[in-house]
Design an enzyme around this catalytic site. Sequence first.
Site, mmCIF file in Angstrom:
data_model
loop_
_atom_site.group_PDB
_atom_site.id
_atom_site.type_symbol
_atom_site.label_atom_id
_atom_site.label_comp_id
_atom_site.label_asym_id
_atom_site.label_seq_id
_atom_site.Cartn_x
_atom_site.Cartn_y
_atom_site.Cartn_z
ATOM 1 N N ASN A 1 -10.896 -1.400 0.833
ATOM 2 C CA ASN A 1 -11.777 -0.892 1.156
ATOM 3 C C ASN A 1 -11.781 0.616 1.130
ATOM 4 O OD1 ASN A 1 -9.453 -0.715 2.724
ATOM 5 N ND2 ASN A 1 -10.426 0.009 4.383
ATOM 6 N N HIS A 2 -10.975 1.172 0.919
ATOM 7 C CA HIS A 2 -11.089 3.094 0.196
ATOM 8 C C HIS A 2 -11.344 3.075 -1.098
ATOM 9 C CE1 HIS A 2 -10.151 3.818 4.742
ATOM 10 N NE2 HIS A 2 -9.260 3.533 5.285
ATOM 11 N N HIS B 1 -0.680 -3.059 5.780
ATOM 12 C CA HIS B 1 0.800 -2.281 5.905
ATOM 13 C C HIS B 1 1.918 -3.025 6.541
ATOM 14 C CE1 HIS B 1 -1.671 1.854 4.896
ATOM 15 N NE2 HIS B 1 -2.364 0.659 3.981
ATOM 16 N N HIS C 1 -7.445 -8.121 -0.574
ATOM 17 C CA HIS C 1 -7.021 -6.719 0.006
ATOM 18 C C HIS C 1 -7.515 -7.276 1.512
ATOM 19 C CE1 HIS C 1 -5.611 -2.908 0.769
ATOM 20 N NE2 HIS C 1 -6.356 -2.673 1.690
ATOM 21 N N GLU D 1 -4.590 1.901 -2.493
ATOM 22 C CA GLU D 1 -5.794 2.530 -2.095
ATOM 23 C C GLU D 1 -5.455 3.711 -0.779
ATOM 24 O OE1 GLU D 1 -8.635 1.261 0.176
ATOM 25 O OE2 GLU D 1 -7.409 0.390 1.688
ATOM 26 N N ASN D 2 -4.941 4.095 -0.855
ATOM 27 C CA ASN D 2 -4.533 5.502 -0.304
ATOM 28 C C ASN D 2 -3.366 6.040 -0.728
ATOM 29 O OD1 ASN D 2 -5.570 4.612 3.086
ATOM 30 N ND2 ASN D 2 -4.424 2.433 2.546
ATOM 31 N N ASP E 1 1.109 -0.880 0.204
ATOM 32 C CA ASP E 1 -0.185 0.112 -0.655
ATOM 33 C C ASP E 1 0.819 1.347 0.523
ATOM 34 O OD1 ASP E 1 -0.753 -2.409 1.533
ATOM 35 O OD2 ASP E 1 -3.460 -1.153 1.534
ATOM 36 N N HIS F 1 -2.872 -4.070 3.352
ATOM 37 C CA HIS F 1 -4.010 -3.786 3.578
ATOM 38 C C HIS F 1 -3.827 -3.701 4.750
ATOM 39 C CE1 HIS F 1 -7.342 -2.395 5.942
ATOM 40 N NE2 HIS F 1 -8.281 -3.681 6.576
#
Length: 257
Positions: free
Chosen positions: A67-68, A177, A150, A39-40, A8, A175
């Site tokens: 999820n983001h 990290h 994820h 996603e982040n 991520d 996910h």
Amino acid sequence: MKLLCIGDVVAGIGCEFLRKRLPALKKNMGIDVVICNGENSADGNGVHPTSADFLFQSGVDVITLGNHAFRRREIYSYLEDNEFIIRPANYPKSTTPGRGYCILDMGRYTVGVINLIGNVFNSAPLDCPFYTVDGVLDDMKADIIVVDIHAEATSEKRSLGFYLDGRVSAVFGTHTHVQTADAQVLPKGTGYITDAGMTGPCQSVLGVDPAITITSFRDKLPIRFEPIKGECSMDCVLFEIDEKTGKAISAESMCIR
């Protein structure tokens, strides 16, 4: 072929560090395909067209999400227009933009990439990732297939790895990290790691200033998470895959400083 899967990427600081390290790494190690979870990648959470463009321009071939994925509305049309940024396939097709898998044509071979999200500890459980991936594999025709799962629970990710062993070339988790110490080739030839880790500041909690996360846990009140500056690393896993059989030859976790 050599496949690099990057953990991520967190905010602008993670994107900048990836751009500093990835081009030379690709050249020196002869990497053919790069997949990263983005996603982040936008400041303040989620993914933005600007951060996605930045990752592609830095040498990433496929961006996976989680999820983001839909936190920023600006990304919705981008997900429809660019086939190489994919969101988890087990989101509802009727209500969510984008697609859950893509195929790269590398000339001598094709690489299919599938994105899934786990259900354990997920506040809004989605379609079962096990059944979902079965359906995608029925439709997908590619020489080499890679899955980003994820998910929060290591048990769910490892179970999916063994479920797909021999059916796909590699499975890497994202996910949490935090890079796990289990990069390996599973018994039937699938490369695997439970979590590839994170690209961002080393002295952080998931990329966030530790003072902020400590306050959140201690005081139990809402607080805005902010990324912290400082020394960064790029956590990733390198899979070597036989182009003819689609089986993994090796799996090596790396932390690039």
